[in-house]
Design a protein around this motif. Sequence first.
Motif, PDB file in Angstrom:
ATOM      1  N   LEU A  12       2.948   4.261   7.974  1.00  0.00           N
ATOM      2  CA  LEU A  12       4.252   5.179   7.903  1.00  0.00           C
ATOM      3  C   LEU A  12       3.958   6.371   8.632  1.00  0.00           C
ATOM      4  O   LEU A  12       4.769   6.936   9.411  1.00  0.00           O
ATOM      5  N   PHE A  13       2.608   6.843   8.902  1.00  0.00           N
ATOM      6  CA  PHE A  13       2.332   8.077   9.512  1.00  0.00           C
ATOM      7  C   PHE A  13       2.059   7.832  11.240  1.00  0.00           C
ATOM      8  O   PHE A  13       1.251   7.049  11.448  1.00  0.00           O
ATOM      9  N   PRO A  14       2.545   9.046  11.724  1.00  0.00           N
ATOM     10  CA  PRO A  14       2.097   8.761  13.495  1.00  0.00           C
ATOM     11  C   PRO A  14       0.922   9.637  13.394  1.00  0.00           C
ATOM     12  O   PRO A  14       0.613  10.365  12.396  1.00  0.00           O
ATOM     13  N   THR A  17       0.784  13.541  12.348  1.00  0.00           N
ATOM     14  CA  THR A  17       0.708  13.952  10.853  1.00  0.00           C
ATOM     15  C   THR A  17      -0.601  13.531  10.084  1.00  0.00           C
ATOM     16  O   THR A  17      -1.019  14.340   9.498  1.00  0.00           O
ATOM     17  N   LEU A  21      -3.309  15.874   8.199  1.00  0.00           N
ATOM     18  CA  LEU A  21      -3.807  15.651   6.870  1.00  0.00           C
ATOM     19  C   LEU A  21      -5.189  15.747   6.919  1.00  0.00           C
ATOM     20  O   LEU A  21      -5.784  15.671   5.897  1.00  0.00           O
TER      21      LEU A  21
END
Lengths: 135, 135
Positions: A12-14, A17, A21
């Motif tokens: 989901l995450f590039p 991000t 995080l």
Amino acid sequence: MTGSEIRRSMPLFPIGTVMQLTDLTARQIRYYEEHQLISPARTDGNRRLFSLNDIDVLLEIKDLIDQGVNMAGIKQLFFVKEQQALTETMNKQAEKARRDLSDEEIRKLLRKEIVQAGRFNRSSSRQGNIHRFFH
Amino acid sequence: MTGSEIRRSMPLFPIGTVMQLTDLTARQIRYYEEHQLISPARTDGNRRLFSLNDIDVLLEIKDLIDQGVNMAGIKQLFFVKEQQALTETMNKQAEKARRDLSDEEIRKLLRKEIVQAGRFNRSSSRQGNIHRFFH
DNA sequence: ACACTATGTTAGATTTTATAACATAATTTT
DNA sequence: AAAATTATGTTATAAAATCTAACATAGTGT
């Protein structure tokens, strides 16, 4: 595989991000991938896409690094953990097999009992309506 | 605000991921933003970042569109829902206030009782160790 | 028939990410 | 101590993703 496992491994995450995080730099994240601690998916255009699991692993790596563990140590730790997880699932499978076996035994006994009951009914009272016991 | 509410409103996803997750085109997503149905955050470089809540809303929009509702209808529905949510929290607050009030009354009564007990003990048996009641 | 809605398409600019190479402080090995 | 290794920073260059804005258009509603 459960629904939450699927969700946790969905890419989901590039990387941007993930940087925010985890407070890791892109260089670090790619370096850890190079060392096969994570294996993020890729888009058609070759951009990395990270899952929640990847992020968990990265946070774990960060913790260990903060505690002074080096890459070799982290690799070993992960290796051990994986072994643990593996043997654990194996144990679970084995237990399930045992349980299945004893279930089978229970069924066997039950069958015997039923047959016995049948014989008893037939030979003693001549009624033979076993099916009563199964309503 | 609860932890999960924070998590659900955290800006995490670039538009590409949202496209895949919702099966909407970038054009559609931007259009719905234009109509203020969502308000995704932005990166320093002006790229949109969507939250889980945004994605929920987009999926809701998609459902409604599939059912033939047009933008005006969707706006109305969202407006009504928001009103509902608002009055709901207001009701909750009111109820809490009522509960707090009666709690206050209970406390008042309790205080009276304690004072009475104190008087009783002092005047009759001269011991006056109320604190026993509070262990 | 005409205006409006919701979306597609295209163009050009900007941001983000990719790989690869070189640099370097800190640690480990010789 | 000198040399090698490790983990990360920095830089350059290329490609991918996203941005806004404008124009196009099929379908709807009046």
